[in-house]
Design a protein around this motif. Structure first.
Motif, PDB file in Angstrom:
ATOM      1  N   UNK A  47       0.829  -1.213   0.000  1.00  0.00           N
ATOM      2  CA  UNK A  47       0.000   0.000   0.000  1.00  0.00           C
ATOM      3  C   UNK A  47       0.868   1.270   0.000  1.00  0.00           C
ATOM      4  N   UNK A  48       0.224   2.393  -0.306  1.00  0.00           N
ATOM      5  CA  UNK A  48       0.934   3.676  -0.425  1.00  0.00           C
ATOM      6  C   UNK A  48       1.666   4.036   0.878  1.00  0.00           C
ATOM      7  N   UNK A  49       0.941   3.972   1.995  1.00  0.00           N
ATOM      8  CA  UNK A  49       1.526   4.354   3.283  1.00  0.00           C
ATOM      9  C   UNK A  49       2.681   3.444   3.677  1.00  0.00           C
ATOM     10  N   UNK A  50       2.486   2.136   3.490  1.00  0.00           N
ATOM     11  CA  UNK A  50       3.534   1.176   3.831  1.00  0.00           C
ATOM     12  C   UNK A  50       4.733   1.342   2.890  1.00  0.00           C
ATOM     13  N   UNK A  51       4.478   1.667   1.610  1.00  0.00           N
ATOM     14  CA  UNK A  51       5.573   1.907   0.659  1.00  0.00           C
ATOM     15  C   UNK A  51       6.435   3.063   1.141  1.00  0.00           C
ATOM     16  N   UNK A  52       5.786   4.142   1.597  1.00  0.00           N
ATOM     17  CA  UNK A  52       6.546   5.306   2.075  1.00  0.00           C
ATOM     18  C   UNK A  52       7.409   4.913   3.277  1.00  0.00           C
ATOM     19  N   UNK A  53       6.838   4.138   4.209  1.00  0.00           N
ATOM     20  CA  UNK A  53       7.617   3.708   5.374  1.00  0.00           C
ATOM     21  C   UNK A  53       8.853   2.919   4.942  1.00  0.00           C
ATOM     22  N   UNK A  69       3.225  14.715   8.403  1.00  0.00           N
ATOM     23  CA  UNK A  69       4.200  14.975   7.324  1.00  0.00           C
ATOM     24  C   UNK A  69       4.236  13.807   6.337  1.00  0.00           C
ATOM     25  N   UNK A  70       4.177  12.606   6.883  1.00  0.00           N
ATOM     26  CA  UNK A  70       4.190  11.429   5.997  1.00  0.00           C
ATOM     27  C   UNK A  70       2.954  11.419   5.112  1.00  0.00           C
ATOM     28  N   UNK A  71       1.819  11.819   5.680  1.00  0.00           N
ATOM     29  CA  UNK A  71       0.592  11.860   4.871  1.00  0.00           C
ATOM     30  C   UNK A  71       0.728  12.862   3.728  1.00  0.00           C
ATOM     31  N   UNK A  72       1.403  13.993   4.014  1.00  0.00           N
ATOM     32  CA  UNK A  72       1.632  15.003   2.967  1.00  0.00           C
ATOM     33  C   UNK A  72       2.541  14.468   1.870  1.00  0.00           C
ATOM     34  N   UNK A  73       3.582  13.748   2.276  1.00  0.00           N
ATOM     35  CA  UNK A  73       4.524  13.184   1.301  1.00  0.00           C
ATOM     36  C   UNK A  73       3.797  12.166   0.420  1.00  0.00           C
ATOM     37  N   UNK A  74       2.979  11.313   1.068  1.00  0.00           N
ATOM     38  CA  UNK A  74       2.235  10.302   0.309  1.00  0.00           C
ATOM     39  C   UNK A  74       1.245  10.964  -0.649  1.00  0.00           C
ATOM     40  N   UNK A  75       0.641  12.075  -0.206  1.00  0.00           N
ATOM     41  CA  UNK A  75      -0.311  12.779  -1.071  1.00  0.00           C
ATOM     42  C   UNK A  75       0.408  13.395  -2.267  1.00  0.00           C
TER      43      UNK A  75
END
Ligand code: B16
Ligand code: MG
Length: 217
Positions: A47-53, A69-75
């Motif tokens: 998923x998008x969030x897990x990919x960013x992590x 901040x992570x939500x902003x980066x994912x967006x």
């Protein structure tokens, strides 16, 4: 014959992995993290969030950002990705897939989608494949990422079929593990997967006669 076939999207129906990669590479680069296509392989089906992590961990910046901040980066990544989807046309459907979907219609075998992408409905529209699917699991309602079987079970549920009567098709290891855990029979696309009940090198080999023979084994 099987009652239903459930498809993964990215890597099985179309190759959006490269577009995901270009968007992540840009966003990661802005954070001072370098990723390559080999690393990108480990993000398939994630998923998008897990990919960013995973990207932050890869760059040694795990704890560097707050949740907001992570939500902003994912967006930001998603905005770049959605913009790149404008290049997607029906020609981007992988070889053999449209023919298979059409054969499954003739055979009256139900079809489902088990993609963790929140953009999956828009992608099917751009590929002009929406009418070929009886049910698409809603990625927004899935709690646990592949390799958890949740999304494949949700697809079977929506199709009103038991997993034991279905085939699942995946190109990612996490996806094959999810299909196997669901009780469906698994078909893998690619040469590096382990544990698939049937492994085919590319989607060109994914024909109804091949799947039918596999089901009768
Ligand atoms: P989105 P799949 C997955 O699609 C991709 O393989 C993965 O790279 C991506 O991060 C994920 O969808 C989420 O996508 O950001 O569009 O919600 O293989 O499950 O069809
Ligand atoms: Mg995939």
């Amino acid at each position: 014959k099987p009652l239903a076939i459930v498809f993964d999207l990215d890597g099985v129906i179309t190759d959006t992995a490269h577009l995901h990669f270009l968007a992540w590479r840009k966003v990661a680069g802005e954070l001072g993290i370098v990723i390559d296509e080999v690393f990108n392989d480990s993000l398939k089906g994630i998923s998008r969030g897990e990919s960013l992590l995973r990207i932050l961990r890869h760059g040694g910046k795990e704890g560097a950002f707050t949740r907001a901040e992570r939500e902003q980066i994912a967006a930001r990544k998603n905005a770049l990705y959605v913009d790149s989807l404008r290049t997607l046309t029906p020609q981007a459907v992988l070889p053999g897939i449209r023919e298979l979907l059409s054969a499954l219609r003739s055979e009256q075998i139900k079809t489902g989608l088990a993609s963790v992408s929140l953009n999956a409905p828009a992608i099917l529209q751009a590929l002009q494949l929406t009418p070929y699917f009886d049910f698409c699991a809603d990625a927004a309602r899935i709690q646990r990422s592949k390799p958890d079987p949740e999304i494949f079970l949700a697809a079977c549920n929506g199709l009103h079929v038991s997993p034991q009567a279905c085939i699942g098709i995946e190109d990612a290891q996490a996806g094959i593990d999810a299909i196997n855990a669901s009780g469906m029979r698994s078909v893998g696309i690619g040469s590096t997967l382990t544990g698939a009940d049937l492994l085919l090198p590319t989607t060109e080999f994914l024909t109804w006669p091949r799947l039918s023979a596999f089901w009768q084994l």
